[in-house]
Design a protein around this motif. Structure first.
Motif, PDB file in Angstrom:
ATOM      1  N   THR A   1      -8.335  15.003  15.394  1.00 58.84           N
ATOM      2  CA  THR A   1      -8.084  13.733  16.094  1.00 58.84           C
ATOM      3  C   THR A   1      -8.786  12.593  15.374  1.00 58.84           C
ATOM      4  O   THR A   1      -9.882  12.775  14.841  1.00 58.84           O
ATOM      5  N   TRP A   2      -8.149  11.449  15.340  1.00 56.47           N
ATOM      6  CA  TRP A   2      -8.791  10.264  14.778  1.00 56.47           C
ATOM      7  C   TRP A   2      -9.819   9.716  15.773  1.00 56.47           C
ATOM      8  O   TRP A   2      -9.646   9.832  16.984  1.00 56.47           O
ATOM      9  N   THR A   3     -10.869   9.106  15.262  1.00 59.31           N
ATOM     10  CA  THR A   3     -11.867   8.409  16.072  1.00 59.31           C
ATOM     11  C   THR A   3     -12.218   7.111  15.344  1.00 59.31           C
ATOM     12  O   THR A   3     -11.674   6.795  14.291  1.00 59.31           O
ATOM     13  N   LYS A   4     -13.143   6.359  15.919  1.00 60.25           N
ATOM     14  CA  LYS A   4     -13.722   5.161  15.287  1.00 60.25           C
ATOM     15  C   LYS A   4     -12.694   4.120  14.873  1.00 60.25           C
ATOM     16  O   LYS A   4     -12.818   3.462  13.849  1.00 60.25           O
ATOM     17  N   GLY A   5     -11.644   3.986  15.670  1.00 64.44           N
ATOM     18  CA  GLY A   5     -10.688   2.912  15.441  1.00 64.44           C
ATOM     19  C   GLY A   5      -9.535   3.255  14.509  1.00 64.44           C
ATOM     20  O   GLY A   5      -8.627   2.448  14.328  1.00 64.44           O
ATOM     21  N   PHE A   6      -9.535   4.457  13.911  1.00 67.09           N
ATOM     22  CA  PHE A   6      -8.437   4.866  13.033  1.00 67.09           C
ATOM     23  C   PHE A   6      -7.314   5.485  13.866  1.00 67.09           C
ATOM     24  O   PHE A   6      -7.555   6.172  14.856  1.00 67.09           O
ATOM     25  N   LYS A   7      -6.075   5.252  13.440  1.00 62.69           N
ATOM     26  CA  LYS A   7      -4.924   5.839  14.130  1.00 62.69           C
ATOM     27  C   LYS A   7      -3.758   5.967  13.155  1.00 62.69           C
ATOM     28  O   LYS A   7      -2.619   5.616  13.466  1.00 62.69           O
ATOM     29  N   CYS A   8      -4.003   6.498  11.956  1.00 68.56           N
ATOM     30  CA  CYS A   8      -2.959   6.606  10.934  1.00 68.56           C
ATOM     31  C   CYS A   8      -1.991   7.742  11.266  1.00 68.56           C
ATOM     32  O   CYS A   8      -2.413   8.886  11.477  1.00 68.56           O
ATOM     33  N   GLU A   9      -0.712   7.439  11.246  1.00 73.36           N
ATOM     34  CA  GLU A   9       0.315   8.439  11.530  1.00 73.36           C
ATOM     35  C   GLU A   9       0.381   9.478  10.417  1.00 73.36           C
ATOM     36  O   GLU A   9       0.163   9.178   9.247  1.00 73.36           O
ATOM     37  N   GLY A  10       0.703  10.710  10.807  1.00 75.48           N
ATOM     38  CA  GLY A  10       0.965  11.750   9.820  1.00 75.48           C
ATOM     39  C   GLY A  10      -0.263  12.387   9.203  1.00 75.48           C
ATOM     40  O   GLY A  10      -0.153  13.039   8.161  1.00 75.48           O
ATOM     41  N   VAL A  11      -1.414  12.217   9.829  1.00 75.71           N
ATOM     42  CA  VAL A  11      -2.641  12.823   9.293  1.00 75.71           C
ATOM     43  C   VAL A  11      -3.171  13.895  10.233  1.00 75.71           C
ATOM     44  O   VAL A  11      -3.568  14.981   9.788  1.00 75.71           O
ATOM     45  N   GLU A  12      -3.171  13.620  11.537  1.00 77.55           N
ATOM     46  CA  GLU A  12      -3.640  14.635  12.489  1.00 77.55           C
ATOM     47  C   GLU A  12      -2.815  15.909  12.355  1.00 77.55           C
ATOM     48  O   GLU A  12      -1.593  15.871  12.273  1.00 77.55           O
ATOM     49  N   GLY A  13      -3.524  17.049  12.283  1.00 78.67           N
ATOM     50  CA  GLY A  13      -2.861  18.341  12.105  1.00 78.67           C
ATOM     51  C   GLY A  13      -2.600  18.710  10.665  1.00 78.67           C
ATOM     52  O   GLY A  13      -2.028  19.773  10.382  1.00 78.67           O
ATOM     53  N   ASN A  14      -3.016  17.845   9.732  1.00 77.11           N
ATOM     54  CA  ASN A  14      -2.793  18.108   8.310  1.00 77.11           C
ATOM     55  C   ASN A  14      -4.101  18.229   7.545  1.00 77.11           C
ATOM     56  O   ASN A  14      -5.146  17.716   7.976  1.00 77.11           O
ATOM     57  N   ASN A  15      -4.021  18.900   6.395  1.00 76.37           N
ATOM     58  CA  ASN A  15      -5.167  19.088   5.510  1.00 76.37           C
ATOM     59  C   ASN A  15      -5.407  17.818   4.723  1.00 76.37           C
ATOM     60  O   ASN A  15      -4.581  17.403   3.912  1.00 76.37           O
ATOM     61  N   ILE A  16      -6.528  17.179   4.944  1.00 72.90           N
ATOM     62  CA  ILE A  16      -6.779  15.882   4.319  1.00 72.90           C
ATOM     63  C   ILE A  16      -6.941  16.008   2.798  1.00 72.90           C
ATOM     64  O   ILE A  16      -6.699  15.045   2.067  1.00 72.90           O
TER      65      ILE A  16
ATOM     66  N   ILE B   1     -18.442  -0.136  -2.558  1.00 76.45           N
ATOM     67  CA  ILE B   1     -17.856  -0.144  -1.219  1.00 76.45           C
ATOM     68  C   ILE B   1     -16.530  -0.887  -1.244  1.00 76.45           C
ATOM     69  O   ILE B   1     -16.415  -1.971  -1.822  1.00 76.45           O
ATOM     70  N   PHE B   2     -15.530  -0.268  -0.640  1.00 76.40           N
ATOM     71  CA  PHE B   2     -14.215  -0.889  -0.477  1.00 76.40           C
ATOM     72  C   PHE B   2     -13.918  -0.972   1.019  1.00 76.40           C
ATOM     73  O   PHE B   2     -14.262  -0.077   1.782  1.00 76.40           O
ATOM     74  N   LEU B   3     -13.266  -2.039   1.445  1.00 72.56           N
ATOM     75  CA  LEU B   3     -12.897  -2.187   2.847  1.00 72.56           C
ATOM     76  C   LEU B   3     -11.586  -1.461   3.136  1.00 72.56           C
ATOM     77  O   LEU B   3     -10.691  -1.420   2.290  1.00 72.56           O
ATOM     78  N   ILE B   4     -11.503  -0.888   4.334  1.00 69.95           N
ATOM     79  CA  ILE B   4     -10.233  -0.350   4.816  1.00 69.95           C
ATOM     80  C   ILE B   4      -9.660  -1.393   5.768  1.00 69.95           C
ATOM     81  O   ILE B   4     -10.163  -1.579   6.876  1.00 69.95           O
ATOM     82  N   PRO B   5      -8.608  -2.121   5.367  1.00 69.78           N
ATOM     83  CA  PRO B   5      -8.058  -3.167   6.234  1.00 69.78           C
ATOM     84  C   PRO B   5      -7.529  -2.598   7.550  1.00 69.78           C
ATOM     85  O   PRO B   5      -7.107  -1.433   7.615  1.00 69.78           O
ATOM     86  N   GLN B   6      -7.543  -3.406   8.592  1.00 69.09           N
ATOM     87  CA  GLN B   6      -7.079  -2.980   9.913  1.00 69.09           C
ATOM     88  C   GLN B   6      -5.644  -2.486   9.869  1.00 69.09           C
ATOM     89  O   GLN B   6      -5.290  -1.510  10.536  1.00 69.09           O
ATOM     90  N   VAL B   7      -4.816  -3.135   9.057  1.00 66.38           N
ATOM     91  CA  VAL B   7      -3.403  -2.745   8.987  1.00 66.38           C
ATOM     92  C   VAL B   7      -3.260  -1.331   8.430  1.00 66.38           C
ATOM     93  O   VAL B   7      -2.344  -0.586   8.815  1.00 66.38           O
ATOM     94  N   ILE B   8      -4.177  -0.916   7.559  1.00 66.81           N
ATOM     95  CA  ILE B   8      -4.134   0.445   7.018  1.00 66.81           C
ATOM     96  C   ILE B   8      -4.726   1.434   8.008  1.00 66.81           C
ATOM     97  O   ILE B   8      -4.248   2.567   8.147  1.00 66.81           O
ATOM     98  N   MET B   9      -5.782   1.021   8.739  1.00 68.12           N
ATOM     99  CA  MET B   9      -6.391   1.899   9.747  1.00 68.12           C
ATOM    100  C   MET B   9      -5.389   2.306  10.822  1.00 68.12           C
ATOM    101  O   MET B   9      -5.511   3.385  11.422  1.00 68.12           O
ATOM    102  N   SER B  10      -4.408   1.451  11.076  1.00 67.38           N
ATOM    103  CA  SER B  10      -3.422   1.751  12.118  1.00 67.38           C
ATOM    104  C   SER B  10      -2.026   1.952  11.526  1.00 67.38           C
ATOM    105  O   SER B  10      -1.021   1.908  12.246  1.00 67.38           O
ATOM    106  N   GLY B  11      -1.961   2.198  10.220  1.00 70.08           N
ATOM    107  CA  GLY B  11      -0.676   2.393   9.550  1.00 70.08           C
ATOM    108  C   GLY B  11      -0.318   3.860   9.422  1.00 70.08           C
ATOM    109  O   GLY B  11      -0.506   4.654  10.340  1.00 70.08           O
TER     110      GLY B  11
END
Length: 433
Positions: free
Chosen positions: A125-140, A66-76
């Motif tokens: 759409t992002w959920t669960k506290g994530f809001k990373c720019e440039g991902v919505e509308g793209n193929n992950i 398990i690796f943590l996703i830091p808050q700064v990355i969740m909203s980066g």
């Protein structure tokens, strides 16, 4: 809920439907004899897992970290997020001496996606506290491969992307052929089930055998069109107002682990302000949004006598010094009201799926920390599903590591066939109707 399911499946109403009913490209469930060596990723919250899974029929070997996703990355930015994921993959592969191998990878990506192929999922759409720019509308998957390419020191190829509901279903179906529903009750909530293609107007691929496809309901958004407003409380409205996505995922916010603790905190704080608990004296933690963790709800409800050992420990962790035994009882009662409502709402959604499927006997795979650790959630769900589906034989089955094992099973089937057809990619899976 049934009306919203039908709106999501219908071509005319799908674009504006609140419950999207996305068709996955998983057409069948496993035989139980799958073999292979795979990596799996599991991203669905603040914890991100990398797994190495070896399938040999019913025998499964698994290593994970398990690796943590830091808050700064969740909203980066999306680049930061996927570079972090690639870095975690590298560390895991190095630790497990896998850098010299080129392994197929299954990606459990538990956010609302429009699936356009087994290895093509567009984040809606992002959920669960994530809001990373440039991902919505793209193929992950493309974003992941780009991050892997930027590193240049790991050899992985994502051959399948699923969400955790599909993973739970596939993992349980590996051992129970009656499993046809997958439900997640953890940080968020969602469900999937096996649907007949004739009912899926949004399916634009071939309709050859098998005549089924797993539908990712994205039921967390149920109520976003206002259909549940009459049963939402002032506490629900406060939780929604201060969330990262106001007006969205209303059903999820009444059920899931990300919000349950906050609902309890709001009730307790209101009681405290009216001098009905804690002698009217609170604490900085009790007045801080998000500080009453959902695990506290499970711990408080686990107290079985008037000693209230767990409840008192929670009060101490919250810095509450002025409390009576009666306050412990009140806190336990508040927790029970919030969790019972959550369990009954989840059961109502499950019952809607069972009615939609119309089968006489179904196994429902369930995973997620809320379901796993709350002392009464399972029993409450069973009680209400039985009341709502008196003519259906059902079993709630805990899915063991569905997000990892399920992703590996789908990756196994995708990588074992070189055909470009999504349906053909799943050809060596078998569904018993």
């Amino acid at each position: 809920m049934l009306d919203k399911f039908r709106e999501g499946l219908a071509a005319e109403t799908h674009p504006t439907a609140s419950v999207k009913m996305f068709a996955t490209y998983v057409r069948q469930t496993p035989k139980g004899s799958e073999i292979g060596d795979f990596l799996a990723l599991d991203l669905g919250g603040t914890n991100f897992r990398v797994l190495h899974i070896q399938l040999d029929g019913q025998d499964t070997k698994m290593e994970s970290k398990i690796f943590l996703i830091p808050q700064v990355i969740m909203s980066g930015t999306g680049v930061q997020l996927f570079d972090h994921i690639a870095d975690c993959i590298y560390k895991f592969m190095k630790e497990n001496r896998l850098l010299d191998k080129e392994l197929p990878l299954g990606f459990t990506f538990s956010f609302p996606c429009r699936q356009e192929g087994l290895a093509k999922a567009i984040l809606t759409t992002w959920t669960k506290g994530f809001k990373c720019e440039g991902v919505e509308g793209n193929n992950i998957v493309e974003l992941l491969h780009a991050a892997v390419k930027r590193r240049g020191d790991i050899k992985v190829k994502c051959v399948a992307v699923i969400n955790d509901t599909v993973g739970a279903l596939m993992s349980c179906a590996h051992s129970d052929r009656k499993c046809a529903v997958g439900i997640i009750l953890g940080t968020g909530t969602n469900a999937c089930y096996i649907e007949n293609l004739d009912n899926v107007e949004v399916w634009n691929e071939d309709k050859n055998e098998p005549k089924t496809v797993i539908i990712n309901t994205e039921w967390g958004a149920f109520g976003d069109d206002g259909c549940m407003d009459r049963i939402r409380t002032e506490y629900d409205r406060q939780v929604d107002k201060h969330s990262i996505n106001p007006g969205m995922q209303k059903y999820e916010k009444m059920i899931s682990g990300m919000y349950m603790g906050e609902l309890v905190r709001l009730v307790l704080e209101k009681l405290r302000r009216h001098n009905l608990i804690f002698c009217g004296k609170g604490s900085e933690d009790l007045s801080t949004r998000g500080r009453f963790y959902t695990k506290y709800v499970s711990e408080i409800e686990s107290d079985i006598d008037d000693g209230f050992k767990n409840t008192k420990q929670v009060f101490e962790e919250l810095g509450l010094e002025h409390y009576l035994v009666e306050d412990c009882r009140i806190a336990q009662y508040v927790c029970s009201l919030v969790s019972r409502r959550a369990a009954y709402l989840a059961a109502a959604g499950t019952a809607a799926i069972l009615h939609k499927m119309g089968r006489h006997e179904v196994t429902v795979a369930v995973d997620g920390s809320l379901y796993r650790f709350h002392p009464h959630f399972h029993d409450l769900m069973v009680e209400k599903i039985q009341a709502l589906c008196p003519n259906t034989r059902f079993r709630l089955m805990l899915s063991h590591d569905g997000s990892g094992k399920g992703a590996a099973i789908v990756a196994c089937c995708a990588s074992s066939n070189t055909s470009s057809s999504p349906a053909a990619s799943m050809a060596n899976l078998h569904l018993e109707k």
